[in-house]
Design a protein around this motif. Sequence first.
Motif, mmCIF file in Angstrom:
data_model
loop_
_atom_site.group_PDB
_atom_site.id
_atom_site.type_symbol
_atom_site.label_atom_id
_atom_site.label_comp_id
_atom_site.label_asym_id
_atom_site.label_seq_id
_atom_site.Cartn_x
_atom_site.Cartn_y
_atom_site.Cartn_z
ATOM 1 N N GLU A 1 -59.603 -4.871 -51.479
ATOM 2 C CA GLU A 1 -60.419 -5.879 -50.802
ATOM 3 C C GLU A 1 -60.587 -5.536 -49.322
ATOM 4 O O GLU A 1 -61.672 -5.680 -48.762
ATOM 5 C CB GLU A 1 -59.794 -7.259 -50.974
ATOM 6 C CG GLU A 1 -59.862 -7.774 -52.396
ATOM 7 C CD GLU A 1 -59.003 -9.015 -52.637
ATOM 8 O OE1 GLU A 1 -58.375 -9.533 -51.680
ATOM 9 O OE2 GLU A 1 -58.951 -9.463 -53.794
ATOM 10 N N PHE A 2 -59.495 -5.073 -48.687
ATOM 11 C CA PHE A 2 -59.565 -4.690 -47.278
ATOM 12 C C PHE A 2 -60.565 -3.548 -47.083
ATOM 13 O O PHE A 2 -61.403 -3.588 -46.187
ATOM 14 C CB PHE A 2 -58.188 -4.283 -46.746
ATOM 15 C CG PHE A 2 -58.264 -3.609 -45.409
ATOM 16 C CD1 PHE A 2 -58.409 -4.354 -44.251
ATOM 17 C CD2 PHE A 2 -58.246 -2.224 -45.301
ATOM 18 C CE1 PHE A 2 -58.522 -3.742 -43.014
ATOM 19 C CE2 PHE A 2 -58.357 -1.595 -44.079
ATOM 20 C CZ PHE A 2 -58.493 -2.359 -42.932
ATOM 21 N N GLU B 1 -63.059 -2.636 -48.988
ATOM 22 C CA GLU B 1 -64.427 -3.106 -49.233
ATOM 23 C C GLU B 1 -64.965 -3.844 -48.006
ATOM 24 O O GLU B 1 -66.105 -3.641 -47.600
ATOM 25 C CB GLU B 1 -64.469 -4.014 -50.461
ATOM 26 C CG GLU B 1 -64.323 -3.268 -51.773
ATOM 27 C CD GLU B 1 -64.249 -4.183 -52.986
ATOM 28 O OE1 GLU B 1 -64.363 -5.426 -52.840
ATOM 29 O OE2 GLU B 1 -64.066 -3.649 -54.099
ATOM 30 N N ARG B 2 -64.136 -4.673 -47.411
ATOM 31 C CA ARG B 2 -64.542 -5.415 -46.208
ATOM 32 C C ARG B 2 -64.801 -4.447 -45.044
ATOM 33 O O ARG B 2 -65.798 -4.565 -44.327
ATOM 34 C CB ARG B 2 -63.470 -6.432 -45.838
ATOM 35 C CG ARG B 2 -63.772 -7.222 -44.592
ATOM 36 C CD ARG B 2 -62.668 -8.260 -44.357
ATOM 37 N NE ARG B 2 -62.518 -8.533 -42.967
ATOM 38 C CZ ARG B 2 -63.066 -9.546 -42.327
ATOM 39 N NH1 ARG B 2 -63.796 -10.375 -42.987
ATOM 40 N NH2 ARG B 2 -62.877 -9.728 -41.047
ATOM 41 N N ALA B 3 -63.898 -3.477 -44.853
ATOM 42 C CA ALA B 3 -64.061 -2.502 -43.775
ATOM 43 C C ALA B 3 -65.345 -1.702 -43.961
ATOM 44 O O ALA B 3 -66.099 -1.486 -43.006
ATOM 45 C CB ALA B 3 -62.853 -1.576 -43.700
ATOM 46 N N LYS B 4 -65.613 -1.262 -45.187
ATOM 47 C CA LYS B 4 -66.840 -0.496 -45.460
ATOM 48 C C LYS B 4 -68.087 -1.342 -45.219
ATOM 49 O O LYS B 4 -69.099 -0.842 -44.743
ATOM 50 C CB LYS B 4 -66.827 0.038 -46.893
ATOM 51 C CG LYS B 4 -65.891 1.208 -47.070
ATOM 52 C CD LYS B 4 -65.887 1.710 -48.495
ATOM 53 C CE LYS B 4 -64.913 2.864 -48.653
ATOM 54 N NZ LYS B 4 -64.838 3.357 -50.025
ATOM 55 N N ALA B 5 -68.010 -2.633 -45.550
ATOM 56 C CA ALA B 5 -69.164 -3.514 -45.340
ATOM 57 C C ALA B 5 -69.414 -3.762 -43.850
ATOM 58 O O ALA B 5 -70.560 -3.854 -43.419
ATOM 59 C CB ALA B 5 -68.946 -4.837 -46.074
ATOM 60 N N LEU B 6 -68.346 -3.862 -43.051
ATOM 61 C CA LEU B 6 -68.484 -4.130 -41.615
ATOM 62 C C LEU B 6 -68.770 -2.872 -40.790
ATOM 63 O O LEU B 6 -69.326 -2.961 -39.697
ATOM 64 C CB LEU B 6 -67.212 -4.791 -41.078
ATOM 65 C CG LEU B 6 -67.000 -6.247 -41.468
ATOM 66 C CD1 LEU B 6 -65.607 -6.715 -41.063
ATOM 67 C CD2 LEU B 6 -68.065 -7.115 -40.808
ATOM 68 N N GLU C 1 -62.281 -7.684 -35.817
ATOM 69 C CA GLU C 1 -62.934 -8.343 -36.950
ATOM 70 C C GLU C 1 -62.326 -7.951 -38.291
ATOM 71 O O GLU C 1 -62.189 -8.784 -39.184
ATOM 72 C CB GLU C 1 -64.439 -8.055 -36.956
ATOM 73 C CG GLU C 1 -65.170 -8.878 -37.997
ATOM 74 C CD GLU C 1 -66.677 -8.902 -37.839
ATOM 75 O OE1 GLU C 1 -67.333 -9.437 -38.751
ATOM 76 O OE2 GLU C 1 -67.208 -8.413 -36.819
ATOM 77 N N VAL C 2 -61.921 -6.706 -38.446
ATOM 78 C CA VAL C 2 -61.430 -6.254 -39.748
ATOM 79 C C VAL C 2 -59.901 -6.358 -39.879
ATOM 80 O O VAL C 2 -59.382 -6.487 -40.982
ATOM 81 C CB VAL C 2 -61.928 -4.817 -40.057
ATOM 82 C CG1 VAL C 2 -61.169 -3.774 -39.278
ATOM 83 C CG2 VAL C 2 -61.868 -4.530 -41.538
ATOM 84 N N GLN D 1 -55.138 -6.213 -52.645
ATOM 85 C CA GLN D 1 -55.457 -6.552 -51.264
ATOM 86 C C GLN D 1 -55.998 -5.342 -50.509
ATOM 87 O O GLN D 1 -56.886 -5.475 -49.678
ATOM 88 C CB GLN D 1 -54.216 -7.107 -50.555
ATOM 89 C CG GLN D 1 -53.793 -8.473 -51.050
ATOM 90 C CD GLN D 1 -52.441 -8.877 -50.495
ATOM 91 O OE1 GLN D 1 -51.515 -8.067 -50.412
ATOM 92 N NE2 GLN D 1 -52.315 -10.148 -50.126
#
Length: 178
Positions: free
Chosen positions: A158-159, A161-166, A136-137, A155
């Motif tokens: 952003e990566f 932030e996405r990883a921490k959110a997931l 997913e990440v 980037q």
Amino acid sequence: MVEKISGNLLLPPDDLNRVLGFTQTDGETAQHVGLVGDTYTITVAGKHTGNRFCVIDMHVPPGGGPPPHRHEFEETFILLDGEMEVTFRGSRSTVRAGDTINVPSNSPHQFHNASSKPARMICICSPSGNDEFFLEVGVPVATRTTPPPELDEQQMVEFMERAKALAPKYRTELLDKA
């Protein structure tokens, strides 16, 4: 259904809905994912083991490895090639080809390839879920050793932030230090 004969517990019957798993790490159907500069190949997905465990073939180039983290599952690494630095609860060790380490669930850890050569290791997670997090990440890549696309500074932010959110969805926490 489990049967008892003379007070002895017998094994349940074979689950005929489960099939033999087979993955060729360089085959057309293998799932390769680029993540944090590394390339991970899912060789046994949790969906094929009743989520009991998953197996990931990891290609870690020089300088590669994830940030400090912890998760609510066991993680065992078998180093096939190369050398890795492993930080476990703040203590750093070097592991070499042929070594096996087990990281207990919930413990802070990190691995890093500080050598000048790529490392290859097999990672077994029990129960599974890390395989789904990586898919997913991360980003799909062509082969077991194809590096993921390089990210510029924005980037990378952003990566992360996405990883921490997931991460919480996959019982994982990214940390500042191992």
